[in-house]
Design a protein around this motif. Structure first.
Motif, mmCIF file in Angstrom:
data_model
loop_
_atom_site.group_PDB
_atom_site.id
_atom_site.type_symbol
_atom_site.label_atom_id
_atom_site.label_comp_id
_atom_site.label_asym_id
_atom_site.label_seq_id
_atom_site.Cartn_x
_atom_site.Cartn_y
_atom_site.Cartn_z
ATOM 1 N N ILE A 122 0.713 -1.098 0.161
ATOM 2 C CA ILE A 122 -0.102 -0.184 -0.288
ATOM 3 C C ILE A 122 1.060 1.444 0.402
ATOM 4 C CG2 ILE A 122 -0.484 0.153 2.492
ATOM 5 C CD1 ILE A 122 -2.774 0.878 0.021
ATOM 6 N N LYS A 123 2.075 1.014 0.291
ATOM 7 C CA LYS A 123 3.009 2.281 0.243
ATOM 8 C C LYS A 123 3.033 2.788 -1.267
ATOM 9 C CE LYS A 123 7.448 4.129 1.706
ATOM 10 N NZ LYS A 123 9.201 3.534 2.279
ATOM 11 N N HIS A 124 3.476 2.056 -1.849
ATOM 12 C CA HIS A 124 3.929 2.423 -3.430
ATOM 13 C C HIS A 124 2.522 2.784 -3.555
ATOM 14 C CE1 HIS A 124 6.975 0.329 -2.994
ATOM 15 N NE2 HIS A 124 6.992 -0.744 -2.498
ATOM 16 N N LEU A 125 0.957 2.476 -3.174
ATOM 17 C CA LEU A 125 0.497 3.483 -3.640
ATOM 18 C C LEU A 125 -0.006 4.664 -3.393
ATOM 19 C CD1 LEU A 125 -2.983 0.275 -3.985
ATOM 20 C CD2 LEU A 125 -2.190 1.631 -6.192
ATOM 21 N N LEU A 126 0.220 5.163 -2.473
ATOM 22 C CA LEU A 126 0.453 6.351 -1.374
ATOM 23 C C LEU A 126 1.306 6.585 -1.532
ATOM 24 C CD1 LEU A 126 -0.896 7.661 0.606
ATOM 25 C CD2 LEU A 126 0.541 6.793 2.536
ATOM 26 N N MET A 127 2.054 6.846 -2.430
ATOM 27 C CA MET A 127 3.592 7.336 -3.037
ATOM 28 C C MET A 127 3.034 7.610 -4.348
ATOM 29 S SD MET A 127 5.528 7.367 -0.337
ATOM 30 C CE MET A 127 6.891 8.863 -1.519
ATOM 31 N N LEU A 165 4.596 2.746 -8.808
ATOM 32 C CA LEU A 165 4.143 2.019 -10.741
ATOM 33 C C LEU A 165 4.829 0.887 -10.593
ATOM 34 C CD1 LEU A 165 1.006 1.732 -11.367
ATOM 35 C CD2 LEU A 165 1.980 2.790 -13.430
ATOM 36 N N ARG A 166 6.359 0.736 -10.840
ATOM 37 C CA ARG A 166 6.807 -0.571 -11.382
ATOM 38 C C ARG A 166 7.268 -1.148 -10.022
ATOM 39 N NH1 ARG A 166 12.166 -1.580 -10.458
ATOM 40 N NH2 ARG A 166 12.265 0.466 -9.910
ATOM 41 N N GLN A 167 6.964 -0.859 -9.099
ATOM 42 C CA GLN A 167 7.393 -1.611 -7.047
ATOM 43 C C GLN A 167 6.128 -1.957 -6.666
ATOM 44 O OE1 GLN A 167 10.568 0.645 -4.063
ATOM 45 N NE2 GLN A 167 10.259 2.501 -6.641
ATOM 46 N N PHE A 168 5.127 -1.705 -7.069
ATOM 47 C CA PHE A 168 3.719 -1.645 -6.935
ATOM 48 C C PHE A 168 3.950 -3.468 -7.421
ATOM 49 C CE2 PHE A 168 -0.704 -1.416 -7.251
ATOM 50 C CZ PHE A 168 -0.838 -2.337 -5.898
ATOM 51 N N ILE A 169 3.967 -2.511 -8.999
ATOM 52 C CA ILE A 169 3.504 -4.338 -9.637
ATOM 53 C C ILE A 169 4.426 -5.463 -9.633
ATOM 54 C CG2 ILE A 169 3.405 -5.101 -12.120
ATOM 55 C CD1 ILE A 169 2.830 -2.347 -12.850
ATOM 56 N N HIS A 170 5.488 -5.134 -9.718
ATOM 57 C CA HIS A 170 6.628 -6.494 -9.075
ATOM 58 C C HIS A 170 7.309 -6.243 -7.299
ATOM 59 C CE1 HIS A 170 7.113 -6.502 -12.745
ATOM 60 N NE2 HIS A 170 7.351 -5.501 -13.403
ATOM 61 N N PHE A 171 5.870 -6.373 -6.352
ATOM 62 C CA PHE A 171 6.455 -5.961 -4.834
ATOM 63 C C PHE A 171 6.507 -7.405 -4.504
ATOM 64 C CE2 PHE A 171 4.896 -6.411 -1.186
ATOM 65 C CZ PHE A 171 5.263 -5.306 -0.393
#
Length: 174
Positions: A92-97, A159-165
């Motif tokens: 969720i941190k990546h979405l918030l960022m 977005l890349r980090q969110f997708i490839h979490f």
């Protein structure tokens, strides 16, 4: 695809940020010399210079805007991170960022719009320097546009980090 886009944006943003910080640092040296000259002329020679305050102010404006892209890219801006720190290791941190960077882009766009309007009306001359104020007023819209590229890079990265979490390793319980 996102990694390639991020790498492409980094190829643009990294040299621009480094150049901006180098020019900004040089301006800081020049500004320091100007202020020291003002002190010398005002307090030692009792003959104040009329242009030093304005020149220092203009140099400070450019320093801020020139260094902003690299500050944004390196996360060196002032921030309250207690919420983000609590979300470390969570997807969720990546979405918030991403949301934070999108809000920053909206702010930059407003800044660019009003900065350009100000630039368009600023054909007057500086009080003590032989320049038009357009030279100063162009800094916010132009350099905030460059900073906007840094924000786009940050969005692509998040977005890349969110997708490839990859979740952080769980520590063994004792």
């Amino acid at each position: 695809m996102l990694a390639a886009l991020e790498k492409g944006l980094n190829r643009i943003n990294s040299p621009i940020g480094k150049l901006g910080s180098w020019i900004g640092g040089s301006m800081l040296v020049v500004m320091t010399v100007i202020v020291l000259l003002q002190i010398l002329f005002r307090y030692v020679l009792n003959m104040p210079l009329s242009w030093t305050d304005e020149a220092s102010r203009f140099l400070m404006i450019y320093m801020v805007y020139l260094c902003l892209p690299i500050i944004y890219l390196q996360d060196k801006n002032i921030a309250m991170t207690f919420l983000l720190d609590a979300l470390n290791g969570l997807r969720i941190k990546h979405l918030l960022m991403i949301l934070i960077h999108c809000l920053a882009i909206l702010t930059f766009l407003v800044w660019i719009k009003f900065g350009y309007d100000f630039f368009a009306r600023g054909s007057s001359r500086a009080d003590s320097l032989p320049i038009t104020m357009n030279v100063i007023y162009i800094a916010p819209p132009l350099l905030m546009g460059i900073t906007l590229l840094s924000a786009l890079q940050k969005i692509v990265s998040e977005l890349r980090q969110f997708i490839h979490f990859k979740p952080a390793e769980q520590e063994p319980q004792a």
